[in-house]
Design an enzyme around this catalytic site. Sequence first.
Site, PDB file in Angstrom:
ATOM      1  N   HIS A  29      49.080  48.226  28.245  1.00 22.98           N
ATOM      2  CA  HIS A  29      49.222  47.140  27.469  1.00 22.98           C
ATOM      3  C   HIS A  29      50.030  47.316  26.061  1.00 22.98           C
ATOM      4  O   HIS A  29      50.243  46.592  25.307  1.00 22.98           O
ATOM      5  CB  HIS A  29      47.677  46.651  27.123  1.00 22.98           C
ATOM      6  CG  HIS A  29      47.080  45.910  28.119  1.00 22.98           C
ATOM      7  ND1 HIS A  29      45.874  45.161  27.757  1.00 22.98           N
ATOM      8  CD2 HIS A  29      47.025  46.001  29.620  1.00 22.98           C
ATOM      9  CE1 HIS A  29      45.380  44.800  29.048  1.00 22.98           C
ATOM     10  NE2 HIS A  29      46.243  45.282  30.212  1.00 22.98           N
TER      11      HIS A  29
ATOM     12  N   GLU B 197      44.410  38.701  36.966  1.00 23.95           N
ATOM     13  CA  GLU B 197      43.160  39.634  36.509  1.00 23.95           C
ATOM     14  C   GLU B 197      43.190  39.739  34.894  1.00 23.95           C
ATOM     15  O   GLU B 197      42.207  40.172  34.278  1.00 23.95           O
ATOM     16  CB  GLU B 197      43.353  41.145  37.169  1.00 23.95           C
ATOM     17  CG  GLU B 197      42.435  42.030  37.002  1.00 23.95           C
ATOM     18  CD  GLU B 197      42.354  42.914  35.800  1.00 23.95           C
ATOM     19  OE1 GLU B 197      41.215  43.524  35.335  1.00 23.95           O
ATOM     20  OE2 GLU B 197      43.369  43.057  35.144  1.00 23.95           O
ATOM     21  N   GLU B 198      44.472  39.957  34.452  1.00 28.68           N
ATOM     22  CA  GLU B 198      44.545  40.191  33.072  1.00 28.68           C
ATOM     23  C   GLU B 198      43.941  38.867  32.240  1.00 28.68           C
ATOM     24  O   GLU B 198      43.991  38.767  30.971  1.00 28.68           O
ATOM     25  CB  GLU B 198      46.011  40.349  32.656  1.00 28.68           C
ATOM     26  CG  GLU B 198      46.677  41.662  33.147  1.00 28.68           C
ATOM     27  CD  GLU B 198      45.798  42.958  32.533  1.00 28.68           C
ATOM     28  OE1 GLU B 198      44.881  42.831  31.754  1.00 28.68           O
ATOM     29  OE2 GLU B 198      46.255  43.873  32.936  1.00 28.68           O
TER      30      GLU B 198
ATOM     31  N   ASP C  78      49.766  40.552  38.273  1.00 28.62           N
ATOM     32  CA  ASP C  78      49.977  39.918  36.984  1.00 28.62           C
ATOM     33  C   ASP C  78      49.870  40.901  35.975  1.00 28.62           C
ATOM     34  O   ASP C  78      49.409  42.093  35.953  1.00 28.62           O
ATOM     35  CB  ASP C  78      49.114  38.973  36.752  1.00 28.62           C
ATOM     36  CG  ASP C  78      47.515  39.384  36.757  1.00 28.62           C
ATOM     37  OD1 ASP C  78      47.215  40.220  37.356  1.00 28.62           O
ATOM     38  OD2 ASP C  78      46.849  38.913  35.606  1.00 28.62           O
TER      39      ASP C  78
ATOM     40  N   HIS D 212      46.044  43.973  41.018  1.00 28.48           N
ATOM     41  CA  HIS D 212      46.589  42.734  40.511  1.00 28.48           C
ATOM     42  C   HIS D 212      47.981  42.972  40.063  1.00 28.48           C
ATOM     43  O   HIS D 212      48.623  43.962  39.938  1.00 28.48           O
ATOM     44  CB  HIS D 212      45.882  42.320  39.343  1.00 28.48           C
ATOM     45  CG  HIS D 212      45.870  43.188  38.148  1.00 28.48           C
ATOM     46  ND1 HIS D 212      46.805  43.255  37.335  1.00 28.48           N
ATOM     47  CD2 HIS D 212      45.251  44.230  37.938  1.00 28.48           C
ATOM     48  CE1 HIS D 212      46.661  44.033  36.295  1.00 28.48           C
ATOM     49  NE2 HIS D 212      45.511  44.848  36.771  1.00 28.48           N
TER      50      HIS D 212
ATOM     51  N   GLU E 280      43.133  50.369  39.486  1.00 23.27           N
ATOM     52  CA  GLU E 280      43.135  50.371  38.038  1.00 23.27           C
ATOM     53  C   GLU E 280      43.741  51.807  37.286  1.00 23.27           C
ATOM     54  O   GLU E 280      42.968  52.755  37.855  1.00 23.27           O
ATOM     55  CB  GLU E 280      41.987  49.806  37.316  1.00 23.27           C
ATOM     56  CG  GLU E 280      41.762  48.452  37.588  1.00 23.27           C
ATOM     57  CD  GLU E 280      42.749  47.543  36.788  1.00 23.27           C
ATOM     58  OE1 GLU E 280      43.435  47.806  35.927  1.00 23.27           O
ATOM     59  OE2 GLU E 280      42.580  46.352  36.754  1.00 23.27           O
TER      60      GLU E 280
ATOM     61  N   ASP F 243      49.646  49.645  34.546  1.00 24.94           N
ATOM     62  CA  ASP F 243      48.485  48.522  34.899  1.00 24.94           C
ATOM     63  C   ASP F 243      49.119  47.233  35.474  1.00 24.94           C
ATOM     64  O   ASP F 243      49.588  46.249  34.700  1.00 24.94           O
ATOM     65  CB  ASP F 243      48.036  48.065  33.412  1.00 24.94           C
ATOM     66  CG  ASP F 243      46.754  47.240  33.581  1.00 24.94           C
ATOM     67  OD1 ASP F 243      46.204  47.196  34.802  1.00 24.94           O
ATOM     68  OD2 ASP F 243      46.208  46.786  32.788  1.00 24.94           O
TER      69      ASP F 243
END
Length: 374
Positions: free
Chosen positions: A347, A133-134, A74, A72, A162, A103
């Site tokens: 994150h 995805e997030e 995003d 992903h 991931e 990520d």
Amino acid sequence: MSADPIALARDLINCPSVTPAHGNVFDVLDAALTTLGFTVHRFVLGEPPDGPTENMVAIRGEGGPHFGFAGHLDVVPPGDGWSSDPFQTLIEDGVLTGRGAVDMKSAIAAFVAAVSRVEQGKGTISFLITGDEEGYATYGTPRIIDWLKERSIRPDMILIGEPTSVDRLGDTVKIGRRGSVNMWIDVPGTQGHVAYPHRADNPVPKLARVVAALNAVHLDDGTEAFPPSNLEFTAVTTPTQASNVIPASATAQLNIRFNNLQHGADLVRMVEEIAEREAPGSTVRARISGEAFLTPPGPLYDVIVAAIEEETGIAPELSTSGGTSDGRFLIELCPVVDFGLPNATMHKLDESAAVEDIHALSRIYERILRKVVA
């Protein structure tokens, strides 16, 4: 011509792409893959709040084996307090910093670089890349699966990039993930003054009984592959915060992370039954993010584990711990395994990855490809 994973990672990170994402960040990846001979398909779906979401399917080669790489573009919102601009990549002392460094824009760049170094002698390589995805994935990977099915395209195995490593690159591979369901329990009442409780109906004690009853539930003891399922309350709210007002309603928010002994719909029914028993008239809203899945041992395990051992000298742990991934959807197509960078800063503020880890990850991905399609 061999691609530079660091340069591409920087270009991707420098495109702000908070979920749901579309546009410039996909342009960058499109250009890189087109140069490598991929046929790139892009489609944008949905409206706010879950859209617009862009998805990409890029394909090179034909026939089997078909090796898919999923990921992903995003990212989660950066938040305040970064030591540098989160969307202007910084490299200092061998560390690359920026939102998406872990990520998972660097992993996508690493796989592109790996593909650029492999002379594909057989089969198919594909990139399955989403911009959601997030978030809730409403218009994300499930729509990629629809696109593939409509064209009778089915990978034989999928690697998701991931960030699965824990203490060092290669120490952990995710062979499955727990399922996840979010729920909101709404208990109605009648608003009134706290000095005149007989003229009101306080929903808070009723909700407290529901919370206590659910907190006492023992879901299971786990399995050989999965830890026990767990139910966690994440918020309790009322419409008013005034200290002298009995609220008209009260809501509890919870999440259940569950193993393959459970099913999302069954867990929702359990919560509904307990809520109705303890607080008649209450309602439950639910959103199942995905079911638990487990990839059984097979060729995908073998090539990934072998490639990691050859590059790093360590045997990875095969784990189902942590959060979920889009493997919860892709398992419908074929065996799925997650493997990528160390995840300590995902994150977080100043999300970062070691430059050498990105290069090493690209070499591992290259080894995997050589075992499958070279």
